[in-house]
Write an enzyme that holds these catalytic residues in place. Structure first.
Site, PDB file in Angstrom:
ATOM      1  N   ASP A   1       0.865  -1.165   0.000  1.00  0.00           N
ATOM      2  CA  ASP A   1       0.000   0.000   0.000  1.00  0.00           C
ATOM      3  C   ASP A   1       0.912   1.228   0.000  1.00  0.00           C
ATOM      4  OD1 ASP A   1      -2.343   1.647   0.387  1.00  0.00           O
ATOM      5  OD2 ASP A   1      -1.798   1.773   2.511  1.00  0.00           O
TER       6      ASP A   1
ATOM      7  N   ASP B   1      -0.028   5.104   0.894  1.00  0.00           N
ATOM      8  CA  ASP B   1      -0.190   6.128   1.932  1.00  0.00           C
ATOM      9  C   ASP B   1      -0.120   5.524   3.330  1.00  0.00           C
ATOM     10  OD1 ASP B   1      -0.570   7.758  -0.219  1.00  0.00           O
ATOM     11  OD2 ASP B   1      -2.738   7.949   0.028  1.00  0.00           O
TER      12      ASP B   1
ATOM     13  N   ASP C   1      -1.513  -0.326   6.120  1.00  0.00           N
ATOM     14  CA  ASP C   1      -1.825   0.282   7.411  1.00  0.00           C
ATOM     15  C   ASP C   1      -3.317   0.240   7.734  1.00  0.00           C
ATOM     16  OD1 ASP C   1      -3.106   3.371   7.020  1.00  0.00           O
ATOM     17  OD2 ASP C   1      -2.158   2.459   5.280  1.00  0.00           O
TER      18      ASP C   1
END
Length: 265
Positions: free
Chosen positions: A10, A12, A183
């Protein structure tokens, strides 16, 4: 023969410390694409994103706002702004721990694939900077060289997992021996399709799921400029993008809503 493997990241809050799209708001304003009011709203959204205080409804509203905002933008201008300002915007925001992981996976012979809900105009150049082999990203609709404000493809939640599985079937990746990092709880599906999932700076719900499933939890805390450290090996000459053409990260709510209606949901 041994099948190839990959490490799926991922973007961001996993590779970089803030929203890859909202980070460019000042540059988009300087380029005449957005108003000062829109820039300030983007800055507020960035603050909420960074502090982890945004719930799903808030982020959905911001995605819708950003999608509508880019309607009428010239695609070539967006790409030019991103390329001209990429080093100044992104380099100081890259997590040192993430770059180290990318280097380790590259040395182990794994492909590097960035999987992001942000648009390809932002994700693909960042991928090239980091030496990624492929990106999976959101694609905005383009007509006559301008964004319409609609979404052609939204790389979000379960769609990330579907895209990874499709890529694995195409390239031949052994997902059981591959890795994934994220996250957000919205990426649980992406983490579940690989044999080695990792939660990075996880939100509360992802931390709970990771703990229940004995997934390793990593803390990335050191943003660093790539120019100050050894760069990752260069990617293949042409970065392969699964979704080519998106400008902004957001807007997926509109796409998802239209898809739901089309399916009779």
């Amino acid at each position: 023969m041994t099948r190839p493997t990959a490490a799926f990241f991922d973007l961001d809050k996993t590779i970089i410390a803030k929203s890859s799209t909202l980070a460019f708001s000042r540059e988009f304003q300087a380029g005449g694409l957005i108003s000062r009011r829109a820039m300030l709203r983007s800055a507020y959204a960035q603050f909420v994103f960074f502090t982890g205080g945004a719930d799903h409804d808030q982020m959905d509203k911001m995605r819708q706002f950003m999608s509508q905002l880019c309607a009428g933008w010239d695609v070539a201008t967006v790409r030019e702004i991103v390329h001209e300002t990429l080093n100044n915007i992104v380099e100081p925001l890259v997590f040192d721990e993430a770059v180290t992981l990318i280097e380790e996976h590259r040395l182990a012979g794994r492909d590097i694939v960035i999987v992001s809900a942000s648009g390809t105009e932002v994700v693909e150049p960042i991928g090239e900077l980091l030496g990624a082999d492929r990106v999976i990203a959101t694609r905005m609709e383009i007509v006559d060289g301008k964004y319409t404000g609609n979404i052609d493809y939204y790389a979000y939640a379960q769609e990330k997992a579907r895209a990874i599985e499709h890529l694995a079937a195409t390239v031949g990746y052994d997902l059981a021996e591959s890795y994934a990092y994220s996250d957000s709880v919205t990426d649980v599906h992406m983490l579940e399709v690989v044999g080695h999932p990792f939660a990075v700076n996880p939100d509360k719900e992802l931390r709970r799921i990771a703990t229940a499933n004995d997934w390793p939890i990593l803390a990335f805390v050191r943003p660093v400029a790539l120019r100050r450290r050894l760069l990752v090996p260069a990617a293949k000459p042409t970065l392969a993008a699964l979704a080519v053409g998106g400008a902004m990260a957001a807007g997926g709510v509109m796409w998802a809503s239209r898809r739901k209606r089309a399916l009779g949901a």
